[in-house]
Design an enzyme around this catalytic site. Sequence first.
Site, PDB file in Angstrom:
ATOM      1  CE1 TYR A  92      -3.983   1.751  -0.110  1.00  0.00           C
ATOM      2  CE2 TYR A  92      -3.940   1.992   2.278  1.00  0.00           C
ATOM      3  CZ  TYR A  92      -4.557   2.230   1.065  1.00  0.00           C
ATOM      4  OH  TYR A  92      -5.732   2.935   1.020  1.00  0.00           O
ATOM      5  CB  SER A 184       0.945  -5.707   2.581  1.00  0.00           C
ATOM      6  OG  SER A 184       0.138  -4.881   3.374  1.00  0.00           O
ATOM      7  CG  ASP A 274       0.034  -8.774  10.106  1.00  0.00           C
ATOM      8  OD1 ASP A 274      -0.011  -7.573  10.416  1.00  0.00           O
ATOM      9  OD2 ASP A 274       0.094  -9.169   8.924  1.00  0.00           O
ATOM     10  CG  HIS A 303       2.018  -6.269   7.698  1.00  0.00           C
ATOM     11  ND1 HIS A 303       0.985  -7.095   7.338  1.00  0.00           N
ATOM     12  CD2 HIS A 303       2.111  -5.347   6.707  1.00  0.00           C
ATOM     13  CE1 HIS A 303       0.457  -6.686   6.196  1.00  0.00           C
ATOM     14  NE2 HIS A 303       1.146  -5.633   5.787  1.00  0.00           N
TER      15      HIS A 303
END
Length: 320
Positions: A92, A184, A274, A303
């Site tokens: 992202y 992700s 995560d 993550h």
Amino acid sequence: MGDMPLEQLKKYNGSSPKPDDFDAYWSRALAELDAQALEYELVPAAITSPLAECFHLYFTGVGGARVHAKLVRPIASSTDNQGPAMAMFHGYSCDSGDWFDKIAYAAHGITVLALDCRGQGGLSEDNLQVKGTTLRGHIIRGLDDPDPDKLYFRNVFLDTVQTVRILMSMPYVDAERVGVHGCSQGGALATACAGLESRVKLAVPVYPFLTDYRHAWEMGASTSAYEELVYYFRWFDPNHEREDDIFEKLGYIDISNLADRIEAKVLFVTGLADTICPPSTQFAVYNRIRSSKELLVYPEYGHEYIPRLSDRTLELFLKL
């Protein structure tokens, strides 16, 4: 932010809604994409390598946007031999990344096409015109427009499909040996792409984003990748009068609702620590996949970089 025990995670199928016209929505979207040409422009990159040829690739995506990707192909691609290929998707707000890792794949005979998502950190343009806010993120882009076809991620999901179709059209790529990979947001796009393009043979999504939105919000989205949902409600629906409608619309771009369409072989990677994309939201995707699949769980990882995972991914793509 606590989550479910592993045994419960393995049974969790998500709690966010799936719109009644979900299948019609994506059938209409794919019909629009079918009318899109697979033509593309190649511009040689500044970087050179004795192992690979590197290009900037541009194509016109749905809605007329100019979309960019990095193409890295083996030197031997000028021959008549067809080889495997990977579509690579990024996290992202980032971009398609450096050439380095893509050259590593090309050195092993694998063509790579790495997409820049519209309006994020790369060179792809976002020409979407929508009503409503675009505050603090792309999940909510188009959410206030009456037309659900204006959701930002609808177009990005379609860009992923166009990316693999372009790969499949290349004379030096074997269309029967094309896979997708990402982490992700990239993991979400790999999942969506495999769900929307049945010819994808391998998918390696790593701790995917963009799923089970209501549950992610209920878990405390202000500390996760889903924080823009908190800002959206705070500023534009503080009494949550439209809460049900909002999560219903987000169901169109929830990858868990595309998971059961996947026909590819899947290696699904998740870390139980995560806090960015909660494990339960990821299991909502994995548990709906019906194709041949393997779950790779890292109890102490979140993550983040996961040791030796890149090696394992390369080995899988070599088997294509």
